[in-house]
Write a protein that holds these residues in place. Structure first.
Motif, PDB file in Angstrom:
ATOM      1  N   PRO A   5       0.827  -1.211   0.000  1.00 51.93           N
ATOM      2  CA  PRO A   5       0.000   0.000   0.000  1.00 51.93           C
ATOM      3  C   PRO A   5       0.861   1.261   0.000  1.00 51.93           C
ATOM      4  CG  PRO A   5       0.034  -0.971   2.179  1.00 51.93           C
ATOM      5  CD  PRO A   5       0.757  -1.916   1.268  1.00 51.93           C
ATOM      6  N   ASN A   6       0.358   2.291  -0.647  1.00 51.02           N
ATOM      7  CA  ASN A   6       1.033   3.584  -0.620  1.00 51.02           C
ATOM      8  C   ASN A   6       0.548   4.327   0.621  1.00 51.02           C
ATOM      9  OD1 ASN A   6       2.455   3.276  -3.010  1.00 51.02           O
ATOM     10  ND2 ASN A   6       0.684   3.892  -4.228  1.00 51.02           N
ATOM     11  N   LEU A   7       1.463   4.600   1.528  1.00 53.55           N
ATOM     12  CA  LEU A   7       1.112   5.262   2.779  1.00 53.55           C
ATOM     13  C   LEU A   7       1.633   6.684   2.777  1.00 53.55           C
ATOM     14  CD1 LEU A   7       2.109   2.454   5.303  1.00 53.55           C
ATOM     15  CD2 LEU A   7      -0.160   2.962   4.428  1.00 53.55           C
ATOM     16  N   THR A   8       0.870   7.546   3.400  1.00 52.59           N
ATOM     17  CA  THR A   8       1.356   8.908   3.579  1.00 52.59           C
ATOM     18  C   THR A   8       2.398   8.890   4.691  1.00 52.59           C
ATOM     19  OG1 THR A   8      -0.271   9.467   5.267  1.00 52.59           O
ATOM     20  CG2 THR A   8      -0.912   9.837   2.958  1.00 52.59           C
ATOM     21  N   THR A   9       3.142   9.943   4.795  1.00 51.41           N
ATOM     22  CA  THR A   9       4.152  10.048   5.846  1.00 51.41           C
ATOM     23  C   THR A   9       3.498   9.954   7.222  1.00 51.41           C
ATOM     24  OG1 THR A   9       5.467  11.448   4.397  1.00 51.41           O
ATOM     25  CG2 THR A   9       6.034  11.475   6.721  1.00 51.41           C
ATOM     26  N   GLU A  10       2.348  10.567   7.378  1.00 49.61           N
ATOM     27  CA  GLU A  10       1.618  10.518   8.655  1.00 49.61           C
ATOM     28  C   GLU A  10       1.191   9.095   8.993  1.00 49.61           C
ATOM     29  OE1 GLU A  10       0.871  12.330  11.492  1.00 49.61           O
ATOM     30  OE2 GLU A  10       2.324  13.566  10.450  1.00 49.61           O
ATOM     31  N   GLN A  11       0.655   8.377   8.018  1.00 44.44           N
ATOM     32  CA  GLN A  11       0.226   6.996   8.258  1.00 44.44           C
ATOM     33  C   GLN A  11       1.410   6.123   8.646  1.00 44.44           C
ATOM     34  OE1 GLN A  11      -1.594   6.410   4.401  1.00 44.44           O
ATOM     35  NE2 GLN A  11      -3.623   6.161   5.357  1.00 44.44           N
ATOM     36  N   ARG A  12       2.501   6.278   7.926  1.00 44.85           N
ATOM     37  CA  ARG A  12       3.705   5.502   8.210  1.00 44.85           C
ATOM     38  C   ARG A  12       4.191   5.785   9.623  1.00 44.85           C
ATOM     39  NH1 ARG A  12       6.461   6.601   3.846  1.00 44.85           N
ATOM     40  NH2 ARG A  12       5.769   4.741   2.796  1.00 44.85           N
ATOM     41  N   ARG A  13       4.217   7.048  10.008  1.00 45.06           N
ATOM     42  CA  ARG A  13       4.656   7.436  11.345  1.00 45.06           C
ATOM     43  C   ARG A  13       3.740   6.833  12.420  1.00 45.06           C
ATOM     44  NH1 ARG A  13       5.098  13.088  11.017  1.00 45.06           N
ATOM     45  NH2 ARG A  13       7.069  12.661  10.010  1.00 45.06           N
ATOM     46  N   GLU A  14       2.432   6.877  12.163  1.00 49.66           N
ATOM     47  CA  GLU A  14       1.466   6.320  13.115  1.00 49.66           C
ATOM     48  C   GLU A  14       1.672   4.811  13.293  1.00 49.66           C
ATOM     49  OE1 GLU A  14      -3.308   5.436  13.447  1.00 49.66           O
ATOM     50  OE2 GLU A  14      -2.630   7.019  12.075  1.00 49.66           O
ATOM     51  N   TYR A  15       1.853   4.094  12.191  1.00 46.09           N
ATOM     52  CA  TYR A  15       2.072   2.654  12.263  1.00 46.09           C
ATOM     53  C   TYR A  15       3.378   2.321  12.986  1.00 46.09           C
ATOM     54  CZ  TYR A  15      -1.793   2.009   8.963  1.00 46.09           C
ATOM     55  OH  TYR A  15      -3.034   1.997   8.352  1.00 46.09           O
ATOM     56  N   LEU A  16       4.399   3.102  12.724  1.00 43.05           N
ATOM     57  CA  LEU A  16       5.680   2.881  13.406  1.00 43.05           C
ATOM     58  C   LEU A  16       5.548   3.118  14.908  1.00 43.05           C
ATOM     59  CD1 LEU A  16       8.180   4.488  10.865  1.00 43.05           C
ATOM     60  CD2 LEU A  16       7.988   2.068  11.470  1.00 43.05           C
ATOM     61  N   GLU A  17       4.809   4.140  15.298  1.00 44.11           N
ATOM     62  CA  GLU A  17       4.587   4.425  16.717  1.00 44.11           C
ATOM     63  C   GLU A  17       3.806   3.292  17.387  1.00 44.11           C
ATOM     64  OE1 GLU A  17       5.738   6.776  18.806  1.00 44.11           O
ATOM     65  OE2 GLU A  17       7.004   7.389  17.118  1.00 44.11           O
ATOM     66  N   ARG A  18       2.784   2.791  16.694  1.00 45.91           N
ATOM     67  CA  ARG A  18       2.003   1.683  17.256  1.00 45.91           C
ATOM     68  C   ARG A  18       2.860   0.430  17.411  1.00 45.91           C
ATOM     69  NH1 ARG A  18      -3.553   0.710  14.346  1.00 45.91           N
ATOM     70  NH2 ARG A  18      -3.110   2.359  12.875  1.00 45.91           N
ATOM     71  N   ALA A  19       3.697   0.150  16.430  1.00 44.55           N
ATOM     72  CA  ALA A  19       4.568  -1.023  16.496  1.00 44.55           C
ATOM     73  C   ALA A  19       5.573  -0.880  17.638  1.00 44.55           C
ATOM     74  CB  ALA A  19       5.302  -1.209  15.168  1.00 44.55           C
ATOM     75  N   LYS A  20       6.108   0.321  17.798  1.00 45.49           N
ATOM     76  CA  LYS A  20       7.061   0.580  18.878  1.00 45.49           C
ATOM     77  C   LYS A  20       6.395   0.390  20.241  1.00 45.49           C
ATOM     78  CE  LYS A  20      10.026   4.257  20.681  1.00 45.49           C
ATOM     79  NZ  LYS A  20      10.420   5.666  20.516  1.00 45.49           N
ATOM     80  N   ALA A  21       5.182   0.897  20.400  1.00 40.40           N
ATOM     81  CA  ALA A  21       4.448   0.753  21.661  1.00 40.40           C
ATOM     82  C   ALA A  21       4.176  -0.726  21.960  1.00 40.40           C
ATOM     83  CB  ALA A  21       3.145   1.537  21.607  1.00 40.40           C
ATOM     84  N   ALA A  22       3.835  -1.499  20.942  1.00 40.27           N
ATOM     85  CA  ALA A  22       3.570  -2.928  21.128  1.00 40.27           C
ATOM     86  C   ALA A  22       4.846  -3.656  21.564  1.00 40.27           C
ATOM     87  CB  ALA A  22       3.027  -3.540  19.847  1.00 40.27           C
ATOM     88  N   ARG A  23       5.977  -3.345  20.923  1.00 41.68           N
ATOM     89  CA  ARG A  23       7.247  -3.976  21.302  1.00 41.68           C
ATOM     90  C   ARG A  23       7.622  -3.623  22.733  1.00 41.68           C
ATOM     91  NH1 ARG A  23       8.693  -2.197  16.205  1.00 41.68           N
ATOM     92  NH2 ARG A  23       9.877  -0.468  17.098  1.00 41.68           N
ATOM     93  N   GLN A  24       7.409  -2.363  23.112  1.00 41.16           N
ATOM     94  CA  GLN A  24       7.737  -1.939  24.470  1.00 41.16           C
ATOM     95  C   GLN A  24       6.844  -2.635  25.496  1.00 41.16           C
ATOM     96  OE1 GLN A  24       7.394   2.321  24.016  1.00 41.16           O
ATOM     97  NE2 GLN A  24       9.589   2.561  23.640  1.00 41.16           N
TER      98      GLN A  24
END
Length: 107
Positions: A5-24
């Motif tokens: 999927p083509n993601l906007t910079t905002e979407q990519r940032r949001e997904y990265l933040e969610r993944a980071k929170a899950a790992r933590q």
């Protein structure tokens, strides 16, 4: 073949933040298992309601338990017929019951 999927910079940032929170969150739970704040049974019960916890690998969870290193975890998984790549949400009823029995919970 699945398209990326083509993601906007905002979407990519949001997904990265969610993944980071899950790992933590998973790391904090594993640390709690290692220091005795949580038992393996506690984590198995948490996984019933928390998607983040349910995606944790069983091997990683057992290895974090006190007195469980790589070899003992591997032997336990083999004895209980649980694949090393299995995640908590993928455990069968008998596998889950065997883990609960092994780690001293009642369910």
């Amino acid at each position: 073949m699945k398209m990326i999927p083509n993601l906007t910079t905002e979407q990519r940032r949001e997904y990265l933040e969610r993944a980071k929170a899950a790992r933590q969150r998973r790391a904090a739970i594993l640390k709690g298992v290692a220091d005795g704040s949580y038992s393996v049974v506690d984590v198995l019960n948490m996984a019933l309601e928390d998607e983040t916890v349910s995606r944790m690998k069983v091997f990683t969870l057992l290895k974090a338990a006190p007195e469980y290193g790589f070899a003992r975890t591997q032997q336990t998984m083999k004895r209980l017929h649980i694949a090393e790549s299995r995640r908590i949400k993928g455990l069968g009823a008998n596998q889950r019951a065997a883990l609960v029995e092994l780690f001293g919970g009642a369910k």
